[in-house]
Design a protein around this motif. Structure first.
Motif, mmCIF file in Angstrom:
data_model
loop_
_atom_site.group_PDB
_atom_site.id
_atom_site.type_symbol
_atom_site.label_atom_id
_atom_site.label_comp_id
_atom_site.label_asym_id
_atom_site.label_seq_id
_atom_site.Cartn_x
_atom_site.Cartn_y
_atom_site.Cartn_z
ATOM 1 N N ASP A 235 -4.824 28.588 131.688
ATOM 2 C CA ASP A 235 -5.797 29.084 130.806
ATOM 3 C C ASP A 235 -5.281 30.720 130.532
ATOM 4 O O ASP A 235 -5.209 31.031 129.287
ATOM 5 C CB ASP A 235 -7.190 29.289 131.169
ATOM 6 C CG ASP A 235 -8.110 30.020 130.364
ATOM 7 O OD1 ASP A 235 -8.293 29.885 129.122
ATOM 8 O OD2 ASP A 235 -8.382 31.318 130.290
ATOM 9 N N HIS A 236 -4.999 31.399 131.248
ATOM 10 C CA HIS A 236 -4.472 32.518 131.485
ATOM 11 C C HIS A 236 -3.207 32.646 130.724
ATOM 12 O O HIS A 236 -2.788 33.491 129.792
ATOM 13 C CB HIS A 236 -4.281 33.220 132.807
ATOM 14 C CG HIS A 236 -3.656 34.667 132.544
ATOM 15 N ND1 HIS A 236 -4.386 35.756 132.458
ATOM 16 C CD2 HIS A 236 -2.318 35.134 132.910
ATOM 17 C CE1 HIS A 236 -3.575 36.949 132.377
ATOM 18 N NE2 HIS A 236 -2.401 36.739 132.925
ATOM 19 N N ARG A 238 -1.846 30.636 128.367
ATOM 20 C CA ARG A 238 -2.191 30.413 127.002
ATOM 21 C C ARG A 238 -2.795 31.462 126.269
ATOM 22 O O ARG A 238 -2.367 32.002 124.918
ATOM 23 C CB ARG A 238 -3.197 29.300 126.766
ATOM 24 C CG ARG A 238 -2.765 27.647 127.187
ATOM 25 C CD ARG A 238 -3.765 26.543 126.740
ATOM 26 N NE ARG A 238 -4.957 26.710 127.470
ATOM 27 C CZ ARG A 238 -5.063 25.981 128.460
ATOM 28 N NH1 ARG A 238 -4.172 25.300 128.895
ATOM 29 N NH2 ARG A 238 -6.129 26.215 129.064
ATOM 30 N N ARG A 239 -3.489 32.288 127.018
ATOM 31 C CA ARG A 239 -3.984 33.425 126.444
ATOM 32 C C ARG A 239 -2.861 34.611 126.160
ATOM 33 O O ARG A 239 -2.868 35.414 125.247
ATOM 34 C CB ARG A 239 -5.144 34.048 127.306
ATOM 35 C CG ARG A 239 -6.419 33.328 127.165
ATOM 36 C CD ARG A 239 -7.487 34.005 128.205
ATOM 37 N NE ARG A 239 -8.660 33.401 128.429
ATOM 38 C CZ ARG A 239 -9.803 33.850 127.581
ATOM 39 N NH1 ARG A 239 -9.596 34.717 126.881
ATOM 40 N NH2 ARG A 239 -10.835 33.227 127.686
ATOM 41 N N ARG A 242 -0.819 33.222 123.079
ATOM 42 C CA ARG A 242 -1.675 33.717 122.028
ATOM 43 C C ARG A 242 -1.485 35.269 121.730
ATOM 44 O O ARG A 242 -1.194 35.580 120.464
ATOM 45 C CB ARG A 242 -3.041 33.348 122.051
ATOM 46 C CG ARG A 242 -3.105 31.955 121.784
ATOM 47 C CD ARG A 242 -4.432 31.601 121.350
ATOM 48 N NE ARG A 242 -5.384 32.182 122.531
ATOM 49 C CZ ARG A 242 -6.068 31.300 123.451
ATOM 50 N NH1 ARG A 242 -5.365 29.729 123.677
ATOM 51 N NH2 ARG A 242 -6.914 31.911 124.262
ATOM 52 N N ALA A 243 -1.788 36.008 122.635
ATOM 53 C CA ALA A 243 -1.561 37.621 122.305
ATOM 54 C C ALA A 243 -0.364 37.891 122.064
ATOM 55 O O ALA A 243 -0.185 38.701 121.226
ATOM 56 C CB ALA A 243 -2.198 38.316 123.799
ATOM 57 N N LEU A 264 -6.423 40.480 126.257
ATOM 58 C CA LEU A 264 -6.385 38.994 126.593
ATOM 59 C C LEU A 264 -8.050 38.599 126.501
ATOM 60 O O LEU A 264 -8.509 37.410 125.987
ATOM 61 C CB LEU A 264 -5.827 38.545 127.904
ATOM 62 C CG LEU A 264 -4.576 38.781 127.845
ATOM 63 C CD1 LEU A 264 -3.870 38.430 129.442
ATOM 64 C CD2 LEU A 264 -3.627 38.135 126.881
ATOM 65 N N TYR A 265 -8.986 39.240 127.170
ATOM 66 C CA TYR A 265 -10.133 38.653 127.450
ATOM 67 C C TYR A 265 -11.255 39.639 126.667
ATOM 68 O O TYR A 265 -12.438 39.481 127.021
ATOM 69 C CB TYR A 265 -10.674 39.020 128.912
ATOM 70 C CG TYR A 265 -9.682 37.822 129.765
ATOM 71 C CD1 TYR A 265 -9.881 36.421 129.821
ATOM 72 C CD2 TYR A 265 -8.487 38.304 130.200
ATOM 73 C CE1 TYR A 265 -9.266 35.599 130.465
ATOM 74 C CE2 TYR A 265 -7.883 37.386 130.751
ATOM 75 C CZ TYR A 265 -8.176 36.022 130.899
ATOM 76 O OH TYR A 265 -7.058 35.107 131.900
#
Length: 276
Positions: A235-236, A238-239, A242-243, A264-265
């Motif tokens: 999951d990290h 993927r973030r 994307r960023a 990211l979050y």
């Protein structure tokens, strides 16, 4: 009546950069630097504070609470602190700060407290003064210093960033509930003794009926399972991808500059006394 100038350090980059900025821009001020020590900080924090002391050429006053985290945990019936119930900030950070300054304030002295809220943090507010003689100033906002400028200040000074920024987004207790799940995974890998201590606190709290776990929605035992760790990592990643794809090309920034957790979050309203 005296006028005192104080600057709180968390072990984080923003407050460190503010100390550097004030030492360089306002050498005429007799600044007092302080750090409210919970006793549960990362070793990298203490190492960085030592380097910062060398740069400013003054000792950093350690405000140790007269009662530690374990004492207050018992007072709160073993209920863990959480984003909704931040008793750790109140008892281990704000209380020692007020105990340190209140005798001087009550005697009629004026105290100016400098807080490291940046110009790009319009959503943050500083410590709200509860004494008429305590004034709060935000120098970064006054002169327009943002996150990029903070990093420039630290790099130009030779201090650089604290080493924990390699894997963690902020300073604060090893078991801070504002950590992202990937940061818990990294704590488990880099400081396993601190991760096990956090697990022990959590188990004790659950046994006493606490509704909170350190990480929202799951215990650290659950988070530490190999399949869950793999899921968190995926999951990290993927973030991060994307960023990175959304980043605007900036010729002044290296392509390998790390992406902040806030990117990211999303920026969170963390405790400023712990994380700045």
């Amino acid at each position: 009546m005296a006028e005192r100038h104080v600057l709180g350090l968390s072990g984080g980059r923003d407050s460190a950069a503010l100390a550097v900025h004030m030492a360089q821009a306002h050498p005429e001020l007799e600044l007092e630097y302080f750090f409210t020590d919970t006793g549960k900080e990362l070793p990298e924090v203490y190492e960085y504070l030592g380097r910062l002391e060398g740069f400013v050429g003054k000792p950093i006053e350690r405000l140790n609470p007269d009662r530690d985290f374990d004492f207050w945990l018992r007072q709160y019936n073993s209920f863990l602190p959480s984003p909704r119930t931040r008793w750790c900030t109140r008892q281990l950070k704000i209380r020692p700060f007020e105990q340190w300054l209140w005798p001087s304030l009550d005697a009629g002295d004026t105290v100016v407290s400098y807080v490291a809220i940046r110009s790009d943090e319009s959503y943050r507010e500083g410590y709200a003064s509860t004494h008429p003689n305590l004034k709060v100033r935000l120098p970064f906002r006054e002169v327009g210093i943002d996150k990029a400028a903070v990093i420039d200040i630290l790099n130009a000074s030779g201090l650089g960033l604290p080493r924990y920024y390699d894997w963690r987004s902020r300073s604060g207790c090893t078991f801070c509930f504002f950590q992202q799940k990937i940061e818990w995974v990294r704590l488990m890998e880099r400081h396993p003794e601190s991760f096990e201590e956090a697990k022990a606190y959590e188990k004790n709290a659950v046994d006493h009926g606490s509704p909170f776990t350190w990480s929202q929605g799951e215990s650290l035992d659950e988070l530490a399972r190999p399949d869950r760790v793999a899921q968190i990592r995926a999951d990290h990643d993927r973030r991060v991808a994307r960023a990175a794809s959304r980043r605007v090309v900036n010729p002044l920034r290296r392509d390998d500059d790390p992406i902040d957790m806030d990117e990211l979050y999303g920026a969170s309203k963390v405790c400023l006394t712990c994380h700045k």
